[in-house]
Design a protein around this motif. Sequence first.
Motif, PDB file in Angstrom:
ATOM      1  N   THR A   3       0.826  -1.206   0.000  1.00 36.47           N
ATOM      2  CA  THR A   3       0.000   0.000   0.000  1.00 36.47           C
ATOM      3  C   THR A   3       0.857   1.252   0.000  1.00 36.47           C
ATOM      4  O   THR A   3       0.615   2.201  -0.764  1.00 36.47           O
ATOM      5  CB  THR A   3      -0.909   0.013   1.251  1.00 36.47           C
ATOM      6  N   GLU A  10       2.382   6.719  -6.832  1.00 31.29           N
ATOM      7  CA  GLU A  10       1.363   7.655  -7.315  1.00 31.29           C
ATOM      8  C   GLU A  10       1.687   9.093  -6.959  1.00 31.29           C
ATOM      9  O   GLU A  10       1.378  10.011  -7.700  1.00 31.29           O
ATOM     10  CB  GLU A  10      -0.003   7.262  -6.738  1.00 31.29           C
ATOM     11  N   ARG A  50      -2.123  -5.031  -7.203  1.00 28.33           N
ATOM     12  CA  ARG A  50      -3.011  -4.264  -6.336  1.00 28.33           C
ATOM     13  C   ARG A  50      -3.803  -3.235  -7.149  1.00 28.33           C
ATOM     14  O   ARG A  50      -5.018  -3.092  -7.006  1.00 28.33           O
ATOM     15  CB  ARG A  50      -2.174  -3.553  -5.255  1.00 28.33           C
ATOM     16  N   GLN A  51      -3.077  -2.539  -8.035  1.00 23.89           N
ATOM     17  CA  GLN A  51      -3.714  -1.518  -8.857  1.00 23.89           C
ATOM     18  C   GLN A  51      -4.719  -2.132  -9.826  1.00 23.89           C
ATOM     19  O   GLN A  51      -5.787  -1.565 -10.061  1.00 23.89           O
ATOM     20  CB  GLN A  51      -2.641  -0.742  -9.631  1.00 23.89           C
ATOM     21  N   ASP A  53      -6.534  -4.703  -9.342  1.00 21.25           N
ATOM     22  CA  ASP A  53      -7.746  -4.994  -8.588  1.00 21.25           C
ATOM     23  C   ASP A  53      -8.597  -3.745  -8.385  1.00 21.25           C
ATOM     24  O   ASP A  53      -9.813  -3.796  -8.356  1.00 21.25           O
ATOM     25  CB  ASP A  53      -7.382  -5.590  -7.214  1.00 21.25           C
ATOM     26  N   ARG A  54      -7.894  -2.613  -8.236  1.00 18.27           N
ATOM     27  CA  ARG A  54      -8.606  -1.353  -7.995  1.00 18.27           C
ATOM     28  C   ARG A  54      -9.325  -0.840  -9.231  1.00 18.27           C
ATOM     29  O   ARG A  54     -10.267  -0.050  -9.132  1.00 18.27           O
ATOM     30  CB  ARG A  54      -7.627  -0.272  -7.505  1.00 18.27           C
ATOM     31  N   ALA A  56     -11.776  -0.491 -11.662  1.00 21.94           N
ATOM     32  CA  ALA A  56     -13.140  -0.926 -11.876  1.00 21.94           C
ATOM     33  C   ALA A  56     -13.339  -1.209 -13.361  1.00 21.94           C
ATOM     34  O   ALA A  56     -13.054  -0.364 -14.196  1.00 21.94           O
ATOM     35  CB  ALA A  56     -14.102   0.166 -11.415  1.00 21.94           C
ATOM     36  N   ASN A  83      -4.045   6.637 -14.692  1.00 23.14           N
ATOM     37  CA  ASN A  83      -3.107   6.073 -13.719  1.00 23.14           C
ATOM     38  C   ASN A  83      -1.698   6.059 -14.301  1.00 23.14           C
ATOM     39  O   ASN A  83      -1.033   5.023 -14.349  1.00 23.14           O
ATOM     40  CB  ASN A  83      -3.536   4.659 -13.352  1.00 23.14           C
TER      41      ASN A  83
END
Lengths: 197, 197
Positions: A3, A10, A50-51, A53-54, A56, A83
């Motif tokens: 995280t 970012e 992780r990204q 999964d984020r 949508a 992103n």
Amino acid sequence: MVTNALALVEKEGPQALTMRRLATELDVTTTTIYWHVGGRDELVTEIVRRQADRLAARPVQGDSPRQRVMDAARHVWESALENRAVTSLAYQNGAIAVLEHPLHRALVIELEAAGLRGQSGADAMRAILTTVAGFLLAALRDESATPVERTSAGLWAADPGEVDPTTVTALIGAADLPVLFESAVQAVVDHYVRDAA
Amino acid sequence: MVTNALALVEKEGPQALTMRRLATELDVTTTTIYWHVGGRDELVTEIVRRQADRLAARPVQGDSPRQRVMDAARHVWESALENRAVTSLAYQNGAIAVLEHPLHRALVIELEAAGLRGQSGADAMRAILTTVAGFLLAALRDESATPVERTSAGLWAADPGEVDPTTVTALIGAADLPVLFESAVQAVVDHYVRDAA
DNA sequence: ACCTGAACACCGTTCAAGT
DNA sequence: ACCTGAACACCGTTCAAGT
């Protein structure tokens, strides 16, 4: 841990992600990171996963197959632009497939709905995505990082050759990538996907 | 000095070009290189410039404008494939425009012959070259460097979702980039260049 | 099981000093 | 004018040692 790494990328860009920098951010030693995730490659993969999964999977819009395929291709493009940092990180570390796989699958599903499956589906998907990748490369490149004499604009200004002055002027100016994306990608999509008359 | 650097890149790849490595090759200290060319960026630019001069601008073939434009685009592609190492080096250091500028100009000249000048010429040129860049990115990527689970093929094998098995099989197999290049780039060329009936 | 300290083998770059 | 030695500020990674 992942995280924090994602937040770091970012906030300060892909080049800020070094083991030492992240360690400082977490108030640990670099060796701790190695114990937890095992090397920079694995760390990047975890960040990208992780990204992914984020992201949508927004619904594909359009009334005809060619519109829907085009929209699925546009999702790849827009998602990358929204992103930039993580996408650049993924590109530089050969993990772009991990990031975009869900979006790629959405594209393949639309191609199948258009009647393209098996080798034809794979060919269409690859041709479209390779074209999209070209635009992403152009859009994500950090122009300000390269000195003018190495840019295309600088070279046209310095070395126009036998080219029409009006064309040279246009080539020195900025490109409107979103507009070019629409026409070029649509051309490739149309080549593979024909709407029933 | 630049000659040695170019030879080093061609023989051992872009990643072999470090100041220390080149210094050893030349039997001098790294500081000597700095005195002569001034920094890695300048060194890379000189290497790429040298290579650009070596690239023979082969004559564009074809009877119609669209054939000739396509051939000029193909020259960018083939030239890059024939000089993988230097092209990769140029890509990684934002000097690709320096390497390809003569080939880009040849493309613009064919577009003008097809009646596209000013903004239309620049748009067509950029759309075509961005598409070509996507294929170069795919072709120059070192597949063997990334572990399977991060490749597209590996992801399709692991996570096919609702996609037709025949399509998945095709997606796991290798892509025929030269063939895809022809159809995708031709589609973009055709969108901008229309032969007179 | 989790974390540290010290070290290894690299990078690009600078700068005072030599001839 | 041309080259060196030593140093600075970074990298990723490993490994024995601590708790």
